[in-house]
Design a protein around this motif. Structure first.
Motif, mmCIF file in Angstrom:
data_model
loop_
_atom_site.group_PDB
_atom_site.id
_atom_site.type_symbol
_atom_site.label_atom_id
_atom_site.label_comp_id
_atom_site.label_asym_id
_atom_site.label_seq_id
_atom_site.Cartn_x
_atom_site.Cartn_y
_atom_site.Cartn_z
ATOM 1 N N ASN B 159 0.788 -1.162 0.117
ATOM 2 C CA ASN B 159 -0.022 -0.172 -0.070
ATOM 3 C C ASN B 159 0.814 1.193 0.023
ATOM 4 O O ASN B 159 1.759 1.308 0.650
ATOM 5 C CB ASN B 159 -0.941 -0.019 1.275
ATOM 6 C CG ASN B 159 -2.114 -0.667 1.054
ATOM 7 O OD1 ASN B 159 -2.462 -1.256 -0.108
ATOM 8 N ND2 ASN B 159 -3.061 -0.844 2.233
ATOM 9 N N ALA B 160 0.536 2.161 -0.854
ATOM 10 C CA ALA B 160 1.161 3.532 -0.844
ATOM 11 C C ALA B 160 2.646 3.560 -1.451
ATOM 12 O O ALA B 160 3.260 4.233 -1.357
ATOM 13 C CB ALA B 160 1.077 4.095 0.544
ATOM 14 N N LEU B 161 3.059 2.029 -1.974
ATOM 15 C CA LEU B 161 4.328 2.364 -2.550
ATOM 16 C C LEU B 161 4.408 2.500 -3.901
ATOM 17 O O LEU B 161 3.473 2.103 -4.773
ATOM 18 C CB LEU B 161 4.954 0.790 -2.315
ATOM 19 C CG LEU B 161 5.008 0.549 -0.648
ATOM 20 C CD1 LEU B 161 5.861 -0.911 -0.494
ATOM 21 C CD2 LEU B 161 6.224 1.656 0.051
ATOM 22 N N ASP B 162 5.333 3.139 -4.291
ATOM 23 C CA ASP B 162 5.535 3.191 -5.716
ATOM 24 C C ASP B 162 6.116 1.863 -6.776
ATOM 25 O O ASP B 162 6.315 0.951 -5.747
ATOM 26 C CB ASP B 162 6.502 4.828 -6.203
ATOM 27 C CG ASP B 162 7.726 4.535 -5.395
ATOM 28 O OD1 ASP B 162 8.307 3.388 -4.785
ATOM 29 O OD2 ASP B 162 8.329 5.389 -5.202
ATOM 30 N N GLU B 163 6.568 2.191 -7.818
ATOM 31 C CA GLU B 163 7.107 0.967 -8.441
ATOM 32 C C GLU B 163 8.459 0.357 -7.995
ATOM 33 O O GLU B 163 8.584 -0.550 -7.879
ATOM 34 C CB GLU B 163 7.475 1.398 -10.148
ATOM 35 C CG GLU B 163 6.247 1.277 -11.077
ATOM 36 C CD GLU B 163 5.551 -0.012 -11.070
ATOM 37 O OE1 GLU B 163 6.314 -0.827 -11.231
ATOM 38 O OE2 GLU B 163 4.521 -0.272 -11.032
ATOM 39 N N ASP B 164 9.264 1.255 -7.534
ATOM 40 C CA ASP B 164 10.471 1.068 -6.764
ATOM 41 C C ASP B 164 10.386 0.229 -5.385
ATOM 42 O O ASP B 164 11.021 -0.686 -5.194
ATOM 43 C CB ASP B 164 11.329 2.298 -6.557
ATOM 44 C CG ASP B 164 11.960 2.945 -7.863
ATOM 45 O OD1 ASP B 164 12.030 2.026 -8.980
ATOM 46 O OD2 ASP B 164 12.707 3.883 -8.067
ATOM 47 N N GLY B 165 9.112 0.921 -5.173
ATOM 48 C CA GLY B 165 9.078 0.192 -3.651
ATOM 49 C C GLY B 165 8.671 -1.192 -3.530
ATOM 50 O O GLY B 165 8.780 -2.007 -2.805
ATOM 51 N N LEU B 166 7.744 -1.180 -4.621
ATOM 52 C CA LEU B 166 7.225 -2.924 -4.922
ATOM 53 C C LEU B 166 8.293 -3.779 -5.440
ATOM 54 O O LEU B 166 8.211 -4.768 -4.631
ATOM 55 C CB LEU B 166 6.195 -2.450 -6.088
ATOM 56 C CG LEU B 166 4.793 -2.133 -5.972
ATOM 57 C CD1 LEU B 166 4.098 -1.896 -7.334
ATOM 58 C CD2 LEU B 166 4.051 -2.885 -4.914
ATOM 59 N N LYS B 167 9.262 -3.413 -5.968
ATOM 60 C CA LYS B 167 10.290 -4.263 -6.269
ATOM 61 C C LYS B 167 11.164 -4.413 -4.897
ATOM 62 O O LYS B 167 11.492 -5.741 -4.834
ATOM 63 C CB LYS B 167 11.122 -3.447 -7.391
ATOM 64 C CG LYS B 167 10.916 -3.659 -8.885
ATOM 65 C CD LYS B 167 11.803 -2.963 -9.852
ATOM 66 C CE LYS B 167 11.026 -2.676 -11.063
ATOM 67 N NZ LYS B 167 11.748 -1.578 -11.919
ATOM 68 N N LEU B 168 11.171 -3.638 -4.228
ATOM 69 C CA LEU B 168 12.153 -3.602 -3.245
ATOM 70 C C LEU B 168 11.379 -4.542 -2.141
ATOM 71 O O LEU B 168 12.117 -5.532 -1.582
ATOM 72 C CB LEU B 168 12.124 -2.178 -2.432
ATOM 73 C CG LEU B 168 13.214 -1.817 -1.748
ATOM 74 C CD1 LEU B 168 14.402 -1.459 -2.476
ATOM 75 C CD2 LEU B 168 12.997 -0.801 -0.585
ATOM 76 N N ILE B 169 10.144 -4.403 -1.944
ATOM 77 C CA ILE B 169 9.419 -5.400 -1.405
ATOM 78 C C ILE B 169 9.483 -6.818 -1.780
ATOM 79 O O ILE B 169 9.604 -7.740 -1.107
ATOM 80 C CB ILE B 169 7.791 -4.852 -1.046
ATOM 81 C CG1 ILE B 169 7.702 -3.593 -0.442
ATOM 82 C CG2 ILE B 169 7.035 -5.949 -0.289
ATOM 83 C CD1 ILE B 169 8.444 -3.309 0.902
ATOM 84 N N HIS B 170 9.190 -6.876 -2.942
ATOM 85 C CA HIS B 170 9.414 -8.347 -3.608
ATOM 86 C C HIS B 170 10.609 -8.968 -3.366
ATOM 87 O O HIS B 170 10.871 -10.067 -3.183
ATOM 88 C CB HIS B 170 8.999 -8.183 -5.252
ATOM 89 C CG HIS B 170 7.766 -8.036 -5.714
ATOM 90 N ND1 HIS B 170 7.018 -8.225 -6.763
ATOM 91 C CD2 HIS B 170 6.630 -7.555 -4.703
ATOM 92 C CE1 HIS B 170 5.705 -7.953 -6.723
ATOM 93 N NE2 HIS B 170 5.525 -7.481 -5.666
ATOM 94 N N ASN B 171 11.799 -8.195 -3.410
ATOM 95 C CA ASN B 171 13.143 -8.710 -3.056
ATOM 96 C C ASN B 171 13.300 -9.015 -1.596
ATOM 97 O O ASN B 171 13.844 -9.869 -1.369
ATOM 98 C CB ASN B 171 14.348 -7.448 -3.519
ATOM 99 C CG ASN B 171 14.444 -7.235 -4.934
ATOM 100 O OD1 ASN B 171 13.941 -8.156 -5.848
ATOM 101 N ND2 ASN B 171 14.893 -6.350 -5.252
ATOM 102 N N ILE B 172 12.589 -8.240 -0.907
ATOM 103 C CA ILE B 172 12.935 -8.458 0.622
ATOM 104 C C ILE B 172 12.063 -9.822 0.871
ATOM 105 O O ILE B 172 12.680 -10.832 1.505
ATOM 106 C CB ILE B 172 12.084 -7.430 1.476
ATOM 107 C CG1 ILE B 172 13.223 -6.137 1.504
ATOM 108 C CG2 ILE B 172 11.997 -7.792 2.871
ATOM 109 C CD1 ILE B 172 12.663 -4.862 2.041
#
Lengths: 256, 211
Positions: B159-172
């Motif tokens: 929620n509230a994350l941009d494209e970069d944030g999404l990738k980051l979460i997926h990596n985590i």
């Protein structure tokens, strides 16, 4: 430490208000800025209304200010990462006890600073024997006032965490007003057990018994009231609030 | 065996059944996705597993410990849930330091590492209230992953994350999975879950359906 920083400004404000009210009440009641008035002067019948006003100023206003500014300690702590803290502690009750202990520490600090502040101003330039007598009064009254404030602030915060901190504060206003009303003697024919069960009444009695000793309204006129009674009653009350709130909180759903 | 076992979990709130006889067994070390419309019961199921709400009926055990009887909350759990904040007047780093001081599993370096992993600067002196929504969400993720975990519960973490944030979460999520952490992930976007999860479940009116 960071939590202390958060509440530092409110603490300073409360202490300033309390010191100002104490000095004001002394001035109103006795027309002089002298601790001797508080410690030694035996109030006469002519002081009754003024004395009541003084009691209201000294007991009510600082307590309201203090209760209002610190009514959200539990609520704030819960809303600001309370859940994250609770899961790390593995226990809801542990978190609640820690928070209530923090409230006790806040109360203790507030009373120590405000008492000391008022004493320093009132006693400046006075003889050593007056300092020692005042110290004795201070040591007698401090635990009682701390216990009373703990009971009141626990109630405020516990109501606050359930229904919002403003409502928590509003809930204790009638408690104080009834106490003041009863204890000031305005309602001399009121139900006497109420004298013994209202936490704030203990504070007012303390003021009358140990500070002013007014023949008409003092606790001595109410059979069974004593400082020792207040200590025991308030201690049991604080422990009871702690126990019941822990039991209730353990069964409460978080974030419903 | 390390499992999360949910048996006949029922919960109603204000007369509405939010969990309706949910039965589920989840093996450790996998990523499980839960999707469904708003109010379908995903968040309530996560709260029940996390020990935040008590069941009216049924039981949940996490890694052989029954929630509510053996322990109030699962041990070594990281959690992101909606509507949870931090102290407004502290920096992100100070907020995490406060939380880390409870268990003392990590020090300052651990906090710095967690903040770097979610793309936050630990030197940022802005208070939490000055953070953007995305930064707040990232800080929430940082607190969830900063200590040694066995279970990670992520309720709508993107929620509230941009494209970069999404990738980051997926990596985590991938990194944590490789460490053997069991991850429960809720989203209303089924496609998002597909790429990340071993198994998905659909929630509908408090009931669980295979995805």
């Amino acid at each position: 430490m960071q939590i202390l920083k958060r509440y530092a400004l409110r603490m300073v404000f409360c202490c300033v208000v309390t010191i100002a009210c104490t000095l004001l009440s002394v001035t109103v009641a006795f027309g002089l800025w002298d601790i001797k008035a508080i410690v030694f002067v035996q109030g006469g019948a002519g002081l009754s209304m003024v004395n009541t006003v003084a009691a209201i100023i000294v007991t009510c206003f600082p307590v309201f200010t203090f209760s209002y500014l610190f009514s959200g300690v539990l609520c704030d702590g819960y809303n600001a990462m309370g859940i994250y803290a609770i899961i790390r502690l593995h226990s809801k009750t542990k978190w609640l006890v820690i928070k209530l202990v923090q409230i006790c520490a806040i109360v203790l600090l507030y009373h120590c600073v405000s008492y000391c502040g008022a004493a320093l101003i009132l006693l400046s330039g006075k003889a050593l024997d007056i300092w020692l007598t005042s110290l004795e009064v201070f040591l007698w009254l401090l635990p009682l006032n701390v216990l009373m404030s703990c009971a009141v602030l626990f109630l405020t915060n516990l109501i606050g965490i359930r229904y919002g901190s403003s409502l928590g504060f509003l809930a204790i206003v009638p408690l104080h007003l009834i106490s003041i009303f009863l204890c000031s003697g305005i309602a001399a024919g009121a139900v006497k057990p109420l004298y013994f069960i209202l936490p704030s009444a203990q504070g007012v009695f303390t003021w009358h018994d140990n500070a002013v000793v007014n023949e008409v309204f003092s606790g001595a006129t109410i059979k069974g009231f004593s400082l020792e009674y207040s200590y025991i009653y308030l201690f049991v009350l604080v422990m009871l609030i702690l126990f019941i709130s822990c039991m209730r909180f353990k069964k409460t759903d978080l974030l419903q | 065996m390390d499992q999360i076992v949910i048996k006949n979990a029922c919960k109603s709130i204000k007369g509405r059944l939010v969990l309706d006889d949910v039965c589920l067994t989840l093996d450790a070390g996998n990523v499980y996705g839960f999707y469904g419309a708003n109010g379908s019961g995903k968040t309530m199921l996560f709260r029940a597993i996390a020990g935040l709400i008590r069941l009216d009926k049924g039981e949940i055990s996490v890694f052989s410990e029954r929630i509510g009887t053996d322990t109030d909350f699962p041990k070594n759990m990281g959690l992101i849930i909606e509507k949870v904040g931090f102290w407004d007047e502290f920096t992100g780093f100070d907020n995490l330091k406060l939380l880390a001081s409870i268990q003392r599993k990590i020090g300052k370096e651990g906090i710095k590492e967690a903040m770097s992993r979610v793309g936050l600067d630990y030197k940022d002196r802005r208070n939490y209230k000055r953070y953007s929504l995305g930064m707040k969400q990232r800080l929430g993720i940082a607190q969830a992953i900063m200590e040694r975990l066995k279970l990670l519960i992520l309720d709508e973490p993107t929620n509230a994350l941009d494209e970069d944030g999404l990738k980051l979460i997926h990596n985590i999520i991938c990194e944590e999975r490789q460490k053997g952490v069991t991850i429960l992930l809720a989203s209303h976007n089924a496609e998002e879950l597909q790429s990340l999860c071993q198994k998905q479940y659909k929630m509908c009116d408090g009931r669980l359906q295979d995805g």
